[in-house]
Design a protein around this motif. Structure first.
Motif, short mmCIF file in Angstrom:
data_model
loop_
_atom_site.label_atom_id
_atom_site.label_comp_id
_atom_site.label_asym_id
_atom_site.label_seq_id
_atom_site.Cartn_x
_atom_site.Cartn_y
_atom_site.Cartn_z
N ASP B 207 0.66 -0.94 -0.26
CA ASP B 207 -0.36 0.01 0.32
C ASP B 207 0.77 1.44 -0.14
O ASP B 207 1.26 1.60 1.10
CB ASP B 207 -0.90 0.13 1.26
N LEU B 208 0.74 1.89 -1.14
CA LEU B 208 1.68 3.16 -1.50
C LEU B 208 1.47 4.26 -0.13
O LEU B 208 2.90 4.60 0.30
CB LEU B 208 1.49 4.36 -2.74
N ASP B 209 0.40 4.66 0.47
CA ASP B 209 -0.01 4.91 1.62
C ASP B 209 0.39 4.85 2.79
O ASP B 209 1.49 5.43 3.77
CB ASP B 209 -0.87 5.67 1.89
N LEU B 210 0.33 3.82 3.06
CA LEU B 210 1.27 3.39 3.89
C LEU B 210 2.42 3.15 4.39
O LEU B 210 2.78 2.92 5.79
CB LEU B 210 0.13 1.50 4.80
N ASP B 211 3.04 2.55 3.73
CA ASP B 211 4.35 2.21 3.19
C ASP B 211 4.76 3.22 4.12
O ASP B 211 5.81 3.20 5.01
CB ASP B 211 5.07 1.67 1.68
N VAL B 212 4.37 4.74 4.01
CA VAL B 212 4.96 5.77 4.11
C VAL B 212 5.42 6.13 5.24
O VAL B 212 5.61 6.69 5.39
CB VAL B 212 4.47 7.47 3.07
N ILE B 213 3.85 6.18 5.66
CA ILE B 213 3.12 6.48 7.20
C ILE B 213 4.49 5.57 8.28
O ILE B 213 4.36 6.03 9.37
CB ILE B 213 1.84 6.20 7.16
N ALA B 214 4.52 4.29 7.78
CA ALA B 214 5.11 3.06 8.54
C ALA B 214 6.69 3.21 8.38
O ALA B 214 6.96 3.28 9.33
CB ALA B 214 4.64 1.49 8.03
N ASP B 215 7.15 4.12 7.32
CA ASP B 215 8.63 4.66 7.88
C ASP B 215 8.33 5.51 8.43
O ASP B 215 9.59 5.67 9.03
CB ASP B 215 8.92 4.69 5.53
N VAL B 216 7.34 7.06 8.47
CA VAL B 216 7.68 7.33 9.48
C VAL B 216 7.50 6.73 10.57
O VAL B 216 8.22 7.31 11.51
CB VAL B 216 6.14 8.77 9.22
N LEU B 217 6.59 6.74 10.84
CA LEU B 217 6.70 5.53 12.58
C LEU B 217 7.88 5.09 12.99
O LEU B 217 8.00 4.61 13.82
CB LEU B 217 5.89 4.37 12.57
N ALA B 218 8.79 4.33 11.95
CA ALA B 218 10.04 3.57 11.53
C ALA B 218 11.48 4.92 12.33
O ALA B 218 12.17 4.67 12.33
CB ALA B 218 10.07 2.77 10.94
N GLY B 219 10.89 6.23 11.97
CA GLY B 219 12.42 7.18 12.18
C GLY B 219 13.06 7.25 10.74
O GLY B 219 13.81 7.95 10.42
N LYS B 220 12.02 6.68 9.54
CA LYS B 220 13.39 6.90 7.89
C LYS B 220 12.28 7.54 7.34
O LYS B 220 13.32 8.55 6.56
CB LYS B 220 12.69 5.44 7.46
N VAL B 221 11.14 8.96 8.01
CA VAL B 221 11.00 10.02 7.21
C VAL B 221 10.60 11.02 7.85
O VAL B 221 10.16 11.20 9.52
CB VAL B 221 9.71 9.41 6.56
N ARG B 222 11.70 12.02 7.66
CA ARG B 222 12.06 13.35 8.46
C ARG B 222 10.07 14.09 7.92
O ARG B 222 9.78 14.16 7.02
CB ARG B 222 12.22 14.32 8.21
N VAL B 223 9.44 14.14 9.23
CA VAL B 223 8.11 15.68 9.22
C VAL B 223 8.34 16.38 9.59
O VAL B 223 9.01 17.36 10.50
CB VAL B 223 7.19 14.65 10.70
N ASN B 224 8.16 17.19 8.04
CA ASN B 224 7.94 18.72 7.94
C ASN B 224 6.02 18.86 8.31
O ASN B 224 5.42 18.64 8.12
CB ASN B 224 7.68 19.09 6.92
N LEU B 225 6.25 20.05 9.59
CA LEU B 225 4.59 20.34 9.80
C LEU B 225 4.15 21.48 10.26
O LEU B 225 5.08 22.84 10.31
CB LEU B 225 3.95 19.19 11.62
N HIS B 226 3.33 21.65 9.02
CA HIS B 226 2.70 23.17 8.54
C HIS B 226 1.87 22.57 9.50
O HIS B 226 0.69 22.72 10.23
CB HIS B 226 2.07 23.01 7.24
N CYS B 227 1.94 24.37 10.62
CA CYS B 227 1.43 24.82 12.09
C CYS B 227 1.75 26.12 12.33
O CYS B 227 3.06 26.52 12.69
CB CYS B 227 1.75 23.53 13.22
N TYR B 228 0.65 26.36 12.60
CA TYR B 228 0.76 27.80 13.34
C TYR B 228 0.61 27.81 14.31
O TYR B 228 1.35 28.00 15.68
CB TYR B 228 -0.38 28.43 13.13
N ARG B 229 -0.25 27.53 15.32
CA ARG B 229 -1.17 27.33 17.08
C ARG B 229 -0.52 27.37 17.73
O ARG B 229 -0.13 25.73 17.33
CB ARG B 229 -2.28 27.30 16.83
N SER B 230 -0.13 27.73 18.76
CA SER B 230 0.39 27.09 20.18
C SER B 230 -0.10 25.34 20.04
O SER B 230 0.12 24.64 20.24
CB SER B 230 0.55 28.00 21.67
#
Lengths: 454, 397
Positions: B207-230
């Motif tokens: 699954d092309l989507d879950l592959d990526v999220i699983a790699d986020v969980l494994a620390g293999k993909v850096r998360v860039n989060l667009h976010c403003y509010r505290s």
């Protein structure tokens, strides 16, 4: 505050270890505080300024009397002199080397403040919140007799933000449709609109190019339609001939003059050169169309935008029209500005065109000096940049008490740490028409609230 | 090791090394794409460029660019940054939208930019994979890829996803911030199960989507989060803590100054503007001192552009950081070494040091002077911009 750090240890391996560690190095000591970081004096003096202010943002105290010496004075007309400035009861009484008394500014800069060539400040608070928008009436695409003063919000949080970087006023313009309504020169201080207005009825905003087209009932769909509709509007609103005193009244004639609508009155004023037109155009051929339109009907015009003005600089110079210049940062980002160029201000200046800078969007009018700085980097002489940023060049088209430091003028001036166009420079204090304005804002209040975490 | 015939030295410049103090009248020797010497005597027989009175910096790094995925001139034909079909589209890659002929790119090179992170837009909560690129001269994107850079993903929260999906009346997927957090947890729960199944003896279909999220969980993909509010930041740290993934960089980050202690504790950096604010409610509490306050809390702060126009004047953006309280050293670091750290390439670029890739920019004045202009830009030792030849890149494609 206790923070769980276990996630940092759990299975993230090399990624976690390498990513955000910030090695300390002796050369650049960091002022790291355990409280979460504090700053000693990021704002300079204004931040420590706890003097009471009026609701309109003036420091309480009325017309100012003060003397400053040992300053670098940018007079606003492009000239520069050393010395001081003396202000009595809100009026400039002496400028230059003769002033040797007063507070020692140690070479800090005194200049006449920045005045912007056109924005929607005071008419919009938050771009994505429709409830805060009053800049566009656009009822049917042609709005002639609406005035921005009827929408201008003197309590806008955006005004003190502009002030803090020395932007003390500017032209505020309506947007939308083919004909948007009438702008006004506004002070960015004052509790009531009447107090903030420098000059109402400053010009009727008309859009050339795609900016004039759109879906509203009276709005053209193409450039052909823009030219046609504008000519029809002008021709349909020829001012009535003055009454002939010799004409004998016949019995039964109605003594009442013909009813004239506000819209008709506005067009009559345009045709009589009593009301300026502000012709917005960026593409080179649209600029030429705007000039031709103004000449055909002998209108009193200024041009707005002119991102591609450098391509037709000689034509603009020959027209004699002032330009309210689109930000230098305008880029070939859309189809109206494919030939936008950093050298635009320098080339217009070389051709003899007079212009006033625009800072851009209402939230960051404090970028006005940056626009001028970028123009200097790309060939505009520094003095010409100051004259275009401080409203000096607007004086030929509108009578405004701004743009020049000379005796007899109201004290409208700003003290800056250094070259006021430079990105690193901070403003220390500012006066507008003889009264000091506060450089505090909603943003400085937030800074004070969070400078030390609780 | 002997130098190759293409080695050259930039001599007599003031070198703003970033990793250490400025060095006056110091030669920098480049060979085979690397900086091989900073200081000392110039090897005989190699080409030299006399940069007397000029300033040499590392090439600038903008970790938030949409160049190439929103090519100029803007319009329907070049809107390729937001795959707004559903809130989670980790399967898509900015690389596959990227147009190397975007006329903004040569203008960025003329501003001393050498590395960019191209991000998908922020309509989606997980908008797709980032492309970390070097601004090498190339006709296709492949030779521009910064091959050593870790994988990265764009995520977003707050107003954008709920605005984009909350208005779809017949297929409402996200209406509120609480809805965003709920589907965030749901997707990560699915990915956790998928990761376990993927590692088992009978893995599920790919699954092309879950592959990526699983790699986020494994620390293999850096998360860039667009976010403003505290309060959004606190919410997302709670979810990140629950699932054990790390938010490497919060982008825009206009209220991070209110919770800078949380960022320091989570090892999270920010990428932000010096002075943009107010364009939406969640951006209304942005203050220009935010970057300085967060930086002084020991958190890496990258100045970002999020603009194909402002990227051309990154030196001025850094200069404004100084106006609002940053030291000059930190401001220069915010466009060089700090974004390099957050992208995971700080061992390779971001400073003028022996052994690093020769990404360099030469300035006629100190770059924090707003009237300075970049004269030459090198990527991997190759000259990619020369003002003497090209002037200011203007005009259309």
């Amino acid at each position: 505050m206790a923070v769980d750090r276990r996630h940092l240890l759990a299975g993230l391996g090399a990624l976690a270890a390498s990513a955000a560690t910030r090695p300390a190095h002796a050369a650049f000591p960091k002022d790291v505080q355990t409280s979460g970081g504090t700053l000693t004096s990021p704002l300079g003096a204004p931040n420590a300024d706890n003097r009471p202010t009026t609701r309109g943002g003036y420091v309480v105290g009325g017309e100012a009397t003060f003397t400053l010496r040992n300053a670098r004075i940018l007079a606003g007309d492009g000239t520069e002199l050393a010395g001081g400035i003396r202000v009595e009861r809100g009026q400039i009484v002496e400028v230059g080397p003769g002033v040797t008394m007063g507070e020692d500014l140690s070479g800090a800069v005194v200049f006449p403040g920045f005045f912007d060539g056109g924005s929607t400040i005071g008419l919009v608070e938050i771009d994505l919140e429709a409830a805060t928008h009053d800049e566009s009436e656009s009822a049917d695409g042609v709005v002639t007799a609406a005035h921005i003063e009827d929408a201008y919000n003197t309590e806008s949080a955006l005004l003190p933000v502009a002030r803090r970087q020395g932007v003390l006023g500017g032209l505020v313009l309506p947007t939308g449709g083919l004909v948007s309504g009438q702008g006004a020169w506004m002070r960015f201080a004052g509790e009531r609109v009447s107090e903030a207005t420098m000059l109402g009825g400053a010009g009727l905003v008309i859009h050339f190019g795609r900016g004039g087209t759109g879906a509203l009932p009276n709005q053209p769909k193409s450039r052909m339609g823009v030219a046609l509709k504008l000519r029809e509007l002008i021709e349909a609103n020829k001012a009535p001939d003055p009454p002939d005193p010799k004409a004998k009244k016949k019995k039964g004639d109605d003594d009442k003059p013909e009813e004239i609508t506000r819209t008709q009155k506005a067009w009559h004023a345009v045709r009589a050169r009593e009301l300026k037109v502000i012709l917005e155009a960026d593409r080179a051929d649209d600029i030429l169309s705007a000039i031709a339109f103004a000449k055909e009907f002998s209108l009193d015009a200024v041009l707005g935008g002119c991102a591609e003005g450098h391509l037709v600089a000689a034509d603009i110079a020959a027209s004699g029209f002032l330009v309210l210049l689109a930000p230098t940062t305008t880029q070939p980002s859309d189809w109206e500005t494919l030939n936008a160029a950093y050298e635009n201000p320098a080339r217009l200046h070389a051709a003899g065109v007079k212009f006033v800078f625009r800072g851009g969007g209402p939230h960051n009018l404090r970028e006005l000096p940056t626009e001028a700085c970028i123009a200097v980097a790309n060939g505009l002489p520094f003095g010409a940049a100051i004259a275009a940023a401080c409203g000096h060049n607007a004086a030929a088209s509108w009578t405004l008490p701004v743009g020049t430091l000379k005796p007899g003028r109201p004290a409208t001036l700003v003290i800056a740490d250094g070259d006021p166009l430079q990105p690193r420079t901070r403003m220390r204090r500012a006066w507008l028409d003889g009264r000091e304005v506060s450089l505090r804002s909603r943003q400085t209040t937030l800074f004070e609230r969070f400078r030390t975490l609780w | 090791m002997p130098l190759s015939p293409t080695a050259f030295a930039i001599v007599h410049a003031t070198v703003l090394t970033i990793s250490g103090p400025p060095l006056t009248d110091t030669p920098v020797v480049v060979d085979a794409g690397r900086i091989v010497q900073v200081g000392g005597s110039v090897p005989t027989g190699i080409n030299t460029l006399d940069a007397t009175g000029q300033f040499l910096t590392p090439g600038f790094i903008d970790m938030h660019s949409h160049m190439g995925v929103y090519s100029w001139p803007g319009g329907n034909g070049s809107n390729d940054g937001n795959e707004a079909v559903e809130p989670f589209t980790p399967r898509v890659r900015a690389l596959d939208s990227f147009d190397p002929e975007d006329p903004a790119i040569p203008r960025a090179r003329a501003g001393g930019i050498t590395t960019i992170q191209v991000l998908p837009g922020s309509a989606n909560m997980m908008g797709g994979q980032a492309a970390v690129l070097k601004l090498r001269l190339a006709r296709t994107v492949d030779p521009m890829v910064f091959a050593e850079a870790p994988r990265a993903i764009k995520m977003a929260c707050g107003e954008n996803p709920k605005r984009v999906y909350g208005s779809v009346t017949d297929d409402d997927q996200v209406q509120t911030r609480m809805g965003e957090i709920a589907i965030l947890r749901q997707e990560f729960l699915r990915a956790r199960e998928y990761a376990a199944a993927r590692a088992s003896k009978s893995p599920p279909p790919q699954d092309l989507d879950l592959d990526v999220i699983a790699d986020v969980l494994a620390g293999k993909v850096r998360v860039n989060l667009h976010c403003y509010r505290s309060h959004d930041i606190a919410d997302w740290f709670r979810v990140a803590d629950e699932f054990g993934f790390r938010i490497v960089t919060i982008h825009h980050a206009l209220e991070t100054y209110k919770v800078r202690d949380l960022l320091a504790a989570h090892g999270t950096g920010i990428a932000t503007w010096p002075d943009w604010w107010g364009f939406k409610q969640e951006a209304f509490d942005g203050i220009p001192e935010g970057g300085a306050l967060v930086s002084n809390a020991g958190v890496p702060v990258a100045t970002h552009s999020d603009s194909a126009s402002h990227i051309q004047r990154f030196n001025i953006e850094a200069g404004k950081m100084v106006r609002y309280g940053m030291t000059e050293a930190d401001a220069l670091e915010s466009i060089t070494l700090d974004p390099a750290r957050l992208l995971g390439v700080d061992a390779l670029v971001g400073s003028v040091e022996t052994g690093k890739q020769a990404d360099l920019a030469l300035w006629d004045k100190h770059p924090l002077d707003g009237t300075s202009r970049c004269q030459k830009t090198w990527v991997d030792g190759a000259l990619v911009y020369d003002r003497a030849v090209e002037g200011t890149p203007n005009g259309r494609r």
